[in-house]
Design an enzyme around this catalytic site. Structure first.
Site, PDB file in Angstrom:
ATOM      1  N   GLU A 177      -0.495  -2.080  -3.773  1.00 41.63           N
ATOM      2  CA  GLU A 177      -0.307  -2.178  -5.224  1.00 41.63           C
ATOM      3  C   GLU A 177       1.176  -2.385  -5.478  1.00 41.63           C
ATOM      4  OE1 GLU A 177      -2.901  -2.545  -7.233  1.00 41.63           O
ATOM      5  OE2 GLU A 177      -3.989  -2.477  -5.344  1.00 41.63           O
TER       6      GLU A 177
ATOM      7  N   CYS B 162       5.755   0.313 -13.245  1.00 40.04           N
ATOM      8  CA  CYS B 162       5.249  -1.001 -12.859  1.00 40.04           C
ATOM      9  C   CYS B 162       4.593  -1.668 -14.054  1.00 40.04           C
ATOM     10  CB  CYS B 162       4.264  -0.866 -11.716  1.00 40.04           C
ATOM     11  SG  CYS B 162       2.973   0.312 -12.096  1.00 40.04           S
TER      12      CYS B 162
HETATM   13  P1  NAD Z   1       9.637   0.149  -2.407  1.00 34.34           P
HETATM   14  O1  NAD Z   1       8.840  -1.015  -1.999  1.00 34.34           O
HETATM   15  O2  NAD Z   1      11.098   0.138  -2.179  1.00 34.34           O
HETATM   16  O3  NAD Z   1       9.111   1.467  -1.657  1.00 34.34           O
HETATM   17  C1  NAD Z   1       7.770   1.884  -1.751  1.00 34.34           C
HETATM   18  C2  NAD Z   1       7.456   2.772  -0.571  1.00 34.34           C
HETATM   19  O4  NAD Z   1       7.538   1.995   0.621  1.00 34.34           O
HETATM   20  C3  NAD Z   1       8.443   3.917  -0.377  1.00 34.34           C
HETATM   21  O5  NAD Z   1       7.760   5.058   0.094  1.00 34.34           O
HETATM   22  C4  NAD Z   1       9.336   3.388   0.695  1.00 34.34           C
HETATM   23  O6  NAD Z   1       9.985   4.417   1.396  1.00 34.34           O
HETATM   24  C5  NAD Z   1       8.359   2.652   1.549  1.00 34.34           C
HETATM   25  N1  NAD Z   1       8.914   1.668   2.475  1.00 34.34           N
HETATM   26  C6  NAD Z   1      10.085   1.002   2.407  1.00 34.34           C
HETATM   27  N2  NAD Z   1      10.215   0.159   3.451  1.00 34.34           N
HETATM   28  C7  NAD Z   1       9.098   0.288   4.188  1.00 34.34           C
HETATM   29  C8  NAD Z   1       8.623  -0.331   5.375  1.00 34.34           C
HETATM   30  N3  NAD Z   1       9.330  -1.262   6.020  1.00 34.34           N
HETATM   31  N4  NAD Z   1       7.417   0.027   5.834  1.00 34.34           N
HETATM   32  C9  NAD Z   1       6.671   0.958   5.199  1.00 34.34           C
HETATM   33  N5  NAD Z   1       7.069   1.570   4.074  1.00 34.34           N
HETATM   34  C10 NAD Z   1       8.267   1.245   3.576  1.00 34.34           C
HETATM   35  O7  NAD Z   1       9.306   0.427  -3.936  1.00 34.34           O
HETATM   36  P2  NAD Z   1       9.943   1.541  -4.879  1.00 34.34           P
HETATM   37  O8  NAD Z   1      11.316   1.107  -5.276  1.00 34.34           O
HETATM   38  O9  NAD Z   1       9.757   2.881  -4.298  1.00 34.34           O
HETATM   39  O10 NAD Z   1       8.969   1.483  -6.144  1.00 34.34           O
HETATM   40  C11 NAD Z   1       9.120   0.568  -7.180  1.00 34.34           C
HETATM   41  C12 NAD Z   1       8.136  -0.561  -7.044  1.00 34.34           C
HETATM   42  O11 NAD Z   1       6.816  -0.041  -7.034  1.00 34.34           O
HETATM   43  C13 NAD Z   1       8.188  -1.532  -8.190  1.00 34.34           C
HETATM   44  O12 NAD Z   1       8.088  -2.836  -7.698  1.00 34.34           O
HETATM   45  C14 NAD Z   1       6.953  -1.165  -9.005  1.00 34.34           C
HETATM   46  O13 NAD Z   1       6.459  -2.200  -9.814  1.00 34.34           O
HETATM   47  C15 NAD Z   1       6.003  -0.783  -7.942  1.00 34.34           C
HETATM   48  N6  NAD Z   1       4.911   0.058  -8.452  1.00 34.34           N
HETATM   49  C16 NAD Z   1       3.657  -0.487  -8.517  1.00 34.34           C
HETATM   50  C17 NAD Z   1       2.599   0.259  -9.019  1.00 34.34           C
HETATM   51  C18 NAD Z   1       1.221  -0.307  -9.094  1.00 34.34           C
HETATM   52  O14 NAD Z   1       0.282   0.462  -9.267  1.00 34.34           O
HETATM   53  N7  NAD Z   1       1.044  -1.607  -8.956  1.00 34.34           N
HETATM   54  C19 NAD Z   1       2.827   1.565  -9.446  1.00 34.34           C
HETATM   55  C20 NAD Z   1       4.121   2.088  -9.348  1.00 34.34           C
HETATM   56  C21 NAD Z   1       5.155   1.317  -8.837  1.00 34.34           C
END
Ligand code: NAD
Length: 515
Positions: free
Chosen positions: A287, A321
């Site tokens: 997501e 998001c």
């Molecule tokens: P991010 O992609 O930086 O991180 C998300 C998660 O992934 C964190 O736990 C992070 O530590 C982990 N991560 C980072 N690198 C990784 C890797 N190589 N392998 C596995 N995991 C890894 O996102 P963020 O800054 O934490 O969150 C913001 C984003 O989330 C925005 O783009 C927002 O739109 C999205 N979001 C989407 C929804 C939805 O339901 N669609 C809901 C909330 C947030």
């Protein structure tokens, strides 16, 4: 019926002096607990590694919220062992018994909801209402998934065949990774963990390094609820150490991810590769982000439109998001809507989350710099209407910012900024507005403010968004009411809080006996 009927957990009314006083007491109590150290949880045991990830309050950037232990390759192996060991028994618990533990967890969170919300104020800079809404959503996920799990214990309806008994059942899959973002640091962490768990899987949660402390607080609740050791494990630490290593791990069965497109796509690609020793195809639930649009036409109630826009764009500093980032206004009413939006935006108070300002700090320096970079780009791409600068304070404060006359191809019209920046785009007519909406690679949330029934009907069919809202704000989906998740690059449409969510984490087995 096993449980009382589902209903959404109410938020809190902080205009009530008693409610406000109780919350301030919780804030005081949590303030007194800041700065402590927290362990990993592996197989029910608290594990410390001697290395720590530090979490600071974005609203007061020198205030340490806590330090979370950093996991490494050894802890990954231990967590995999513990989760697979627990899977052997947990997967054989009855659905009702597993569901009871979710209801128990919800009851504990409800009793401690002010305290939990106070942690969100300090760790993520949520104001009081945003914080309590996050906790309420976490409670809802437990209550809702507990209920919708029950029918999945029953065989599925299939046809009879002469001389045979045919049964089709759901079964769990194994050990999954839960990788939540920092923005709904409790709700998404809880929802994406307890969903797979209630249907018999076990999980390793890897919280965002931006907000690790809430993960450790959640594990206290898991222990209090009485989940067996190893069913829910917690590994906090650096992405560079844990991310790829967990995703690539041959014993990872599925990945329940919420976050940015960049990370989601990376996980999608890496998980597709079958590793030596791996004996399944990993399932990924991804997501991701949004560039969410609200269309306002010339028949709209313009004050409603402006209020919906400002609430959707700047709630929790635009770090949802679902947050509005493209306001698309039909030419005839464009200038008036922009003016109303400017007036409402300039009324928003900016300051520390623990003082309950409308707009508090953004999550960390990295996001702060990124958002300010987009604001600078916006100044050459479009016309600045409000904000446009950092704001005063000992934290990562950015003034809510509005740009008008934003060209369709501008970076601030296309990229997810994930901060308090709103782009207003001008449309010739409703068709043109929909064309702009659907020109994005994202399709998460969106909305239309209009009194024209035909256009509302068109939007229902043609507006590309996983969650479409008509004549209201576009944030604040409720569990069990508005199943949440997008299309296109916004994700795999897993639909958190929806009636089919749990089936994602199960496999179907058909059993035939010929007599
Ligand atoms: P991010 O992609 O930086 O991180 C998300 C998660 O992934 C964190 O736990 C992070 O530590 C982990 N991560 C980072 N690198 C990784 C890797 N190589 N392998 C596995 N995991 C890894 O996102 P963020 O800054 O934490 O969150 C913001 C984003 O989330 C925005 O783009 C927002 O739109 C999205 N979001 C989407 C929804 C939805 O339901 N669609 C809901 C909330 C947030």
């Amino acid at each position: 019926m096993l449980f009382e009927p589902y209903r959404n957990e109410p938020f809190a009314d902080y205009s009530d002096p008693a409610t406000l006083a109780a919350f301030k007491e919780a804030l005081e109590s949590v303030r007194g607990q800041l700065g402590r150290d927290y362990p990993l949880t592996i197989g029910g045991a608290s594990v410390t590694t001697g290395e720590y990830l530090e979490s600071y309050d974005p609203s007061r950037k020198d205030r340490l919220v806590g330090r979370a232990s950093k996991a490494g390759p050894r802890e990954i192996e231990l967590a995999m062992d513990a989760a697979w060991l627990a899977y052997g028994t947990w997967s054989r618990w009855s659905m009702a018994d597993r569901a009871r533990l979710l209801v128990k967890l919800a009851a504990i969170m409800r009793r401690r909801r002010d305290e939990l919300a106070a942690w969100l104020v300090f760790e993520a800079s949520k104001n009081y209402l945003e914080a309590i809404a996050d906790v309420a959503e976490a409670i809802d996920f437990c209550e809702y998934y507990a209920r919708i799990a029950l029918p999945l214990a029953e065989p599925l309806p299939t046809y009879d065949y002469p001389g045979e008994e045919n049964t089709t059942v759901f079964q769990p899959m194994g050990v999954g990774l839960v990788i939540p973002p920092w923005n709904f640091l409790l709700a998404i962490l809880v929802g994406t963990a307890v969903g797979p768990v209630v249907v018999g899987n076990t999980v390793i949660i890897k919280p965002s390094p931006a907000t690790p402390i809430i993960g450790a607080k959640f594990m206290e609740l898991v222990a209090e609820a009485g989940f067996p050791a190893g069913v829910i494990n917690l590994l906090t630490g650096d992405d560079a150490v844990l991310g790829d290593a967990l995703v690539d791990h041959p014993r990872t069965r599925f990945i329940n991810f919420t976050g940015s497109v960049a990370t989601g796509v990376r996980i999608f690609e890496r998980a597709a590769k079958v590793q030596p020793g791996q004996s399944w195809l990993k399932r990924t639930f991804l997501e991701m982000g949004g560039k969410d649009a609200l269309v306002v036409d010339e028949t709209a109630d313009l004050e409603l439109a402006a209020q919906a826009a400002v609430t959707s764009a700047f709630g929790f500093q635009g770090q949802k998001c679902s947050a509005l980032s493209r306001l698309i206004v039909i030419d005839e009413v464009h200038d008036e809507v922009v003016e109303r939006v400017r007036v409402l935006t300039e009324k928003l108070s900016i300051g520390p989350a623990d003082e309950n300002h409308d707009v508090a700090a953004v999550i960390n320096e990295r996001q702060y710099q990124k958002i300010l970079g987009y604001i600078e780009a916006g100044k050459s791409e479009a016309r600045l209407v409000a904000g446009g600068t950092a704001a005063e304070g000992n934290g990562w404060y950015i003034a809510p910012t509005v740009f008008a006359d934003v060209p369709v191809g501008a970076s601030i019209a296309c990229d997810e900024i994930f901060g308090p920046v709103l782009s207003v785009l001008r449309a010739r007519d409703f068709d043109h507005a929909l064309e702009i909406v659907n020109g994005s690679v994202y399709a998460l949330t969106g909305g239309v403010i209009s009194k024209d029934r035909e256009r509302l009907a068109r939007a229902r069919a043609d507006f590309q968004a996983g969650n479409l809202y008509l004549n209201r704000k576009i944030t604040g989906a409720l569990v069990g009411v508005q199943p949440f998740g997008g299309f296109k690059m916004s994700g795999s449409n897993t639909k958190a809080g929806g009636p089919d969510y749990l089936k994602n984490f199960m496999e179907m087995k058909s059993i035939t006996e010929r007599f």
